[in-house]
Design an enzyme around this catalytic site. Structure first.
Site, PDB file in Angstrom:
ATOM      1  N   ASP A  67       0.812  -1.215   0.000  1.00  0.00           N
ATOM      2  CA  ASP A  67       0.000   0.000   0.000  1.00  0.00           C
ATOM      3  C   ASP A  67       0.847   1.267   0.000  1.00  0.00           C
ATOM      4  O   ASP A  67       2.065   1.223   0.199  1.00  0.00           O
ATOM      5  CB  ASP A  67      -0.960  -0.002   1.198  1.00  0.00           C
ATOM      6  CG  ASP A  67      -0.322  -0.572   2.470  1.00  0.00           C
ATOM      7  OD1 ASP A  67       0.907  -0.551   2.585  1.00  0.00           O
ATOM      8  OD2 ASP A  67      -1.072  -1.047   3.351  1.00  0.00           O
ATOM      9  N   ASN A 136      -7.829  -2.984  13.794  1.00  0.00           N
ATOM     10  CA  ASN A 136      -9.208  -3.311  13.397  1.00  0.00           C
ATOM     11  C   ASN A 136      -9.256  -4.531  12.484  1.00  0.00           C
ATOM     12  O   ASN A 136     -10.276  -4.797  11.857  1.00  0.00           O
ATOM     13  CB  ASN A 136      -9.853  -2.112  12.686  1.00  0.00           C
ATOM     14  CG  ASN A 136      -9.084  -1.699  11.436  1.00  0.00           C
ATOM     15  OD1 ASN A 136      -8.051  -2.288  11.110  1.00  0.00           O
ATOM     16  ND2 ASN A 136      -9.578  -0.691  10.746  1.00  0.00           N
ATOM     17  N   HIS A 138      -7.383  -4.978   9.757  1.00  0.00           N
ATOM     18  CA  HIS A 138      -7.061  -4.753   8.339  1.00  0.00           C
ATOM     19  C   HIS A 138      -5.757  -5.456   7.979  1.00  0.00           C
ATOM     20  O   HIS A 138      -4.896  -5.669   8.824  1.00  0.00           O
ATOM     21  CB  HIS A 138      -7.041  -3.260   7.978  1.00  0.00           C
ATOM     22  CG  HIS A 138      -5.876  -2.469   8.477  1.00  0.00           C
ATOM     23  ND1 HIS A 138      -5.956  -1.131   8.800  1.00  0.00           N
ATOM     24  CD2 HIS A 138      -4.572  -2.797   8.698  1.00  0.00           C
ATOM     25  CE1 HIS A 138      -4.776  -0.691   9.181  1.00  0.00           C
ATOM     26  NE2 HIS A 138      -3.917  -1.677   9.133  1.00  0.00           N
ATOM     27  N   GLU A 143      -9.713  -2.292   4.726  1.00  0.00           N
ATOM     28  CA  GLU A 143     -10.397  -1.933   5.962  1.00  0.00           C
ATOM     29  C   GLU A 143     -11.686  -2.746   6.130  1.00  0.00           C
ATOM     30  O   GLU A 143     -12.246  -3.247   5.138  1.00  0.00           O
ATOM     31  CB  GLU A 143     -10.748  -0.439   5.931  1.00  0.00           C
ATOM     32  CG  GLU A 143      -9.532   0.487   5.856  1.00  0.00           C
ATOM     33  CD  GLU A 143      -8.836   0.690   7.202  1.00  0.00           C
ATOM     34  OE1 GLU A 143      -8.713  -0.276   7.980  1.00  0.00           O
ATOM     35  OE2 GLU A 143      -8.393   1.813   7.466  1.00  0.00           O
TER      36      GLU A 143
HETATM   37  C1  F6R Z   1       1.378  -1.573   6.094  1.00  0.00           C
HETATM   38  C2  F6R Z   1       0.159  -2.340   6.196  1.00  0.00           C
HETATM   39  C3  F6R Z   1      -0.664  -2.388   7.432  1.00  0.00           C
HETATM   40  C4  F6R Z   1       0.147  -2.692   8.691  1.00  0.00           C
HETATM   41  C5  F6R Z   1      -0.753  -2.693   9.920  1.00  0.00           C
HETATM   42  C6  F6R Z   1       0.018  -2.950  11.189  1.00  0.00           C
HETATM   43  O1  F6R Z   1       1.948  -1.703   4.811  1.00  0.00           O
HETATM   44  O2  F6R Z   1      -0.186  -2.929   5.240  1.00  0.00           O
HETATM   45  O3  F6R Z   1      -1.671  -3.352   7.272  1.00  0.00           O
HETATM   46  O4  F6R Z   1       0.764  -3.950   8.553  1.00  0.00           O
HETATM   47  O5  F6R Z   1      -1.401  -1.466  10.017  1.00  0.00           O
HETATM   48  O6  F6R Z   1       0.891  -1.898  11.410  1.00  0.00           O
HETATM   49  P1  F6R Z   1       1.942  -1.926  12.600  1.00  0.00           P
HETATM   50  O7  F6R Z   1       2.953  -2.961  12.243  1.00  0.00           O
HETATM   51  O8  F6R Z   1       2.552  -0.543  12.601  1.00  0.00           O
HETATM   52  O9  F6R Z   1       1.198  -2.256  13.839  1.00  0.00           O
END
Ligand code: F6R
Length: 237
Positions: A67, A136, A138, A143
């Site tokens: 992303d 959440n 994702h 989302e």
């Molecule tokens: C980032 C991504 C997100 C993160 C998720 C967890 O490229 O795809 O899905 O993996 O938000 O983020 P952290 O590791 O910061 O808790």
């Protein structure tokens, strides 16, 4: 599913890096799906260390990131391109033309999303997809929603996600970009292997729901239950 319990963040990172390096050693031309966020940083550091020792090379590999934020120039220090450069690409031998992220600044984002899916298909799909999990549920920026979004798409980030990522934007969720481009569930689920990393007590409940609860787009990570080759590395600390 294979669940690996690590004793701490360092151990989780090392175990995850082991899976990724094994993938690239066994298949030099691997297509790696990569993630940003806090969780995989330690795994990237471990891979950099092994690369510097001459144990692993990414010279023939390709990468596709999950992303990228919209309306954040790629030169912005919080863009995911900047993140990947600083935490990984600048320190390994990946060829820059083989390291791909969606262009969050694309004016015609629908065309950009289509092109990103076409690129992943052209590369032959993803051999190993690295994932974190959001508070959440994702994955990537898929989302919680009424239905699973299969293709790369533009998404309005949820309040929970903007809250969680505010720490990178002066602790103000309003500074977190409102939109992002994200790979959809199709290329993630079509990856030959998936490696999900998570650490900390705060991820325990969402991980448990994702792995043991009902499969629902209300918790996108729950779809991973249907993947035939999923490894989860979790550390409570
Ligand atoms: C980032 C991504 C997100 C993160 C998720 C967890 O490229 O795809 O899905 O993996 O938000 O983020 P952290 O590791 O910061 O808790």
């Amino acid at each position: 599913m294979k669940l690996v319990l690590a004793k701490d963040y360092r151990d989780m990172s090392r175990k995850a890096a082991n899976v990724i390096s094994a993938q690239v050693i066994l298949k030099e031309t691997s297509v790696l799906g990569l993630a940003t966020g806090s969780t995989p940083i330690g795994a990237y550091q471990q891979l950099i260390e092994w690369h510097k020792k001459g144990d692993v090379s990414f010279a023939s590999a390709s990468t596709v990131n999950l992303d990228e934020y919209c309306s954040l120039p790629s030169s912005h220090e919080q863009s995911y391109l900047s993140f990947m450069n600083a935490n990984f690409f600048d320190h390994i031998d990946i060829r820059r033309e083989n390291a791909h992220l969606p262009n969050g600044m694309a004016r015609h984002y629908e065309a950009e999303c289509e092109a990103y899916d076409a690129l992943i298909s052209r590369l032959g799909g993803i051999d190993l997809q690295l994932l974190g999990i959001g508070p959440n549920g994702h994955i990537g920026f898929n989302e919680p929603d009424e239905h699973f979004m299969m293709k790369t798409h533009r998404v309005r980030l949820s309040d929970a996600t903007r809250q969680a990522n505010a720490r990178f934007f002066g602790n103000d969720p309003n500074n977190v970009p409102e939109f992002a481009l994200t790979m959809g569930m199709l290329h993630i689920m079509q990856a030959k292997k998936i490696l999900l990393v998570a650490n900390g007590q705060q991820k325990l409940a969402v991980l448990d729901r994702a792995l043991n609860g009902p499969v629902t787009p209300r918790l996108p990570a729950s779809l991973l239950q249907l993947h035939p080759d999923l490894t989860v590395v979790f550390s409570e600390k």
